[in-house]
Scaffold this active site. Structure first.
Site, mmCIF file in Angstrom:
data_model
loop_
_atom_site.group_PDB
_atom_site.id
_atom_site.type_symbol
_atom_site.label_atom_id
_atom_site.label_comp_id
_atom_site.label_asym_id
_atom_site.label_seq_id
_atom_site.Cartn_x
_atom_site.Cartn_y
_atom_site.Cartn_z
ATOM 1 N N TYR A 99 0.861 -1.183 0.000
ATOM 2 C CA TYR A 99 0.000 0.000 0.000
ATOM 3 C C TYR A 99 0.896 1.231 0.000
ATOM 4 O O TYR A 99 1.862 1.298 0.773
ATOM 5 C CB TYR A 99 -0.883 0.001 1.256
ATOM 6 C CG TYR A 99 -1.771 1.222 1.396
ATOM 7 C CD1 TYR A 99 -2.832 1.439 0.526
ATOM 8 C CD2 TYR A 99 -1.537 2.158 2.408
ATOM 9 C CE1 TYR A 99 -3.648 2.569 0.660
ATOM 10 C CE2 TYR A 99 -2.355 3.277 2.546
ATOM 11 C CZ TYR A 99 -3.408 3.472 1.664
ATOM 12 O OH TYR A 99 -4.212 4.581 1.798
ATOM 13 N N ASP A 194 9.323 2.768 -0.139
ATOM 14 C CA ASP A 194 8.287 3.438 0.649
ATOM 15 C C ASP A 194 8.514 3.047 2.109
ATOM 16 O O ASP A 194 8.129 1.959 2.544
ATOM 17 C CB ASP A 194 6.906 3.001 0.147
ATOM 18 C CG ASP A 194 5.783 3.659 0.925
ATOM 19 O OD1 ASP A 194 6.074 4.293 1.961
ATOM 20 O OD2 ASP A 194 4.621 3.525 0.513
ATOM 21 N N LYS A 222 4.474 9.413 8.914
ATOM 22 C CA LYS A 222 4.220 8.947 10.283
ATOM 23 C C LYS A 222 5.224 9.472 11.306
ATOM 24 O O LYS A 222 5.087 10.572 11.821
ATOM 25 C CB LYS A 222 4.161 7.420 10.306
ATOM 26 C CG LYS A 222 3.064 6.894 9.352
ATOM 27 C CD LYS A 222 2.845 5.422 9.474
ATOM 28 C CE LYS A 222 1.996 4.854 8.363
ATOM 29 N NZ LYS A 222 0.602 4.694 8.653
HETATM 30 N N1 PLP Z 1 2.887 4.145 2.388
HETATM 31 C C1 PLP Z 1 2.781 3.216 3.335
HETATM 32 C C2 PLP Z 1 3.746 2.077 3.376
HETATM 33 C C3 PLP Z 1 1.767 3.304 4.296
HETATM 34 O O1 PLP Z 1 1.660 2.357 5.227
HETATM 35 C C4 PLP Z 1 0.882 4.393 4.241
HETATM 36 C C5 PLP Z 1 -0.198 4.522 5.225
HETATM 37 O O2 PLP Z 1 -0.393 3.723 6.078
HETATM 38 C C6 PLP Z 1 1.045 5.352 3.234
HETATM 39 C C7 PLP Z 1 2.050 5.198 2.330
HETATM 40 C C8 PLP Z 1 0.136 6.530 3.162
HETATM 41 O O3 PLP Z 1 0.421 7.415 4.176
HETATM 42 P P1 PLP Z 1 -0.711 8.460 4.676
HETATM 43 O O4 PLP Z 1 -1.778 7.656 5.311
HETATM 44 O O5 PLP Z 1 0.037 9.362 5.605
HETATM 45 O O6 PLP Z 1 -1.184 9.175 3.463
#
Ligand code: PLP
Length: 395
Positions: A99, A194, A222
């Site tokens: 994700y 990511d 985060k």
């Molecule tokens: N990338 C990863 C690996 C994530 O776990 C998340 C959200 O949980 C995101 C991107 C998206 O981040 P946000 O919820 O701050 O938009």
């Protein structure tokens, strides 16, 4: 954590990662409050944003330059745009079960495991958008190599969670990250890690430091904001210099790098930096939890496979192993749901889905572990009884 009715829970989600020191850490609250009295936003850079950039570049091995944004979603969207603009190519590869936030091009269905063009996963994502997103199976380097050969010269980026947390926790197998790095080098593809979940959680330098494989671009979120809405993307200066205003690839944000979030984030990173033992402690706590949970499930004769690294883990309701999304989906989801509800009843707040990771905070000590194990023992007795009853009822 307390709910609206005043019930107390041991929080094993911690806002999906950022609350590494638990909720309302006093230094972080102080930092945000003292910044707020000057203004929550100027729409212009402030010194603390520069301090943040220097800190991130110092801590994350592959980052030379970094741009602050407001969320993980913005970070991944911007990193893909940058990769496309930099390489002049359109397509990118993502992995089933990973994700990357809710940007259109990431919301592509996990297919049946075959190499295929994506189809829209969410209404509102156009087929045109989906066409440029290619899917591969996590930990299957050969499949990625085949895709790259099939779409030679068309792939701008490969993006992945270097440790996947969004299909439940799935670790990269030996050689997978290294193989992707070599492939990207050979084919002039931008490798994007990511690390929105893993950055500053697995170590100060994230998963790239733990596994010793450096991406071209890294997405953060985060923890970097100390629980405020912050994201960041960064990497090689040679690539980052293509972002406006230095380069032609547009990206901007009125509230990006705002001083309140920057003060909270810098405080969080400095707390982690100061506490040199924090990752070892978190990992040890999590290991104890994992080992004891496994024993309880084994004793109850209920299948359980635990994937864990550092302070992230998932209890898969199956025998395992779980190395990709297809295997993750083999879990007993009904059993998981029952276990989740039984634990919630007993004051333990687990992620409400099999396809998520738990995040352990420094607030979890031996007394909380005992409470979690006590709740598990009671929950398993109840689940074993109801499994027995449903088996007895079978003709
Ligand atoms: N990338 C990863 C690996 C994530 O776990 C998340 C959200 O949980 C995101 C991107 C998206 O981040 P946000 O919820 O701050 O938009």
């Amino acid at each position: 954590m307390y709910d609206e009715d005043g019930n107390r829970y041991i929080d094993l989600i911690n806002s999906w990662g950022p609350m590494i020191f638990g909720h309302a850490q006093p230094d972080i609250i102080d930092a945000a409050q003292s910044a707020l009295v000057n203004s929550s936003s100027f729409g212009a850079p402030t010194e603390i944003e520069i301090e943040m950039a220097m800190l991130v570049a110092d801590l994350v091995p592959s980052i030379e330059k970094v741009r602050m944004v407001n969320s993980g979603t913005e970070a991944t969207m911007s990193a893909i745009r940058l990769s496309r603009g930099y390489t002049g190519k359109d397509k990118f590869i993502k992995f089933e079960g990973c994700y990357h936030g809710h940007g259109d091009s990431f919301l592509i269905a996990a297919g049946s495991g075959l190499v295929t063009l994506g189809v829209p996963d969410s209404p509102g994502v156009t087929k045109g958008t989906a066409t440029d997103t290619l899917l591969a199976r996590y930990n299957d380097l050969e499949q990625v190599q085949e895709l790259v050969a099939k779409y030679k010269g068309q792939i701008a980026a490969i993006i992945l969670e270097p440790v996947a947390g969004n299909m439940g926790l799935v670790l990269p197998e030996k050689g997978f990250l290294e193989g992707l790095r070599a492939l990207c080098d050979a084919e002039e593809i931008v490798l994007i890690f990511d690390e929105v979940m893993t950055g500053f959680r697995l170590s100060l330098g994230g998963a790239q430091e733990v596994f010793g494989v450096l991406p071209d671009l890294t997405c953060l979120g985060k923890i970097v904001g100390g629980g405020l809405p912050v994201g960041a993307y960064g990497g090689k200066a040679e690539i980052m210099d293509h972002v406006s205003p230095a380069g032609p690839i547009y990206q901007a944000g009125t509230l990006s790098g705002n001083p309140v979030a920057m003060h909270a984030g810098v405080t969080m990173l400095n707390l982690l930096k100061k506490d040199s033992n924090v990752f070892t402690r978190l990992s040890e706590t999590t290991e104890v939890l994992a080992c004891e949970m496994q024993k309880l499930f084994d004793a109850a004769d209920i299948p359980l496979c635990i994937n864990r690294i550092g302070s992230m883990l998932t209890f898969f309701m199956q025998n395992g192993p779980v190395r990709n999304f297809d295997e993750s989906k083999q879990s007993d989801l009904v059993l998981f749901g029952s276990f989740f509800r039984e634990m919630l009843e007993r004051g333990v707040y687990l992620p409400p889905s099999q396809f998520e990771s738990l995040f352990i905070s420094t607030c979890i000590g031996s007394s909380e572990i005992d409470q979690i194990l006590g709740a598990t023992t009671d929950a398993l007795i109840k689940l074993s009884l109801s499994r027995q009853v449903s088996q007895d009822r079978k003709p």
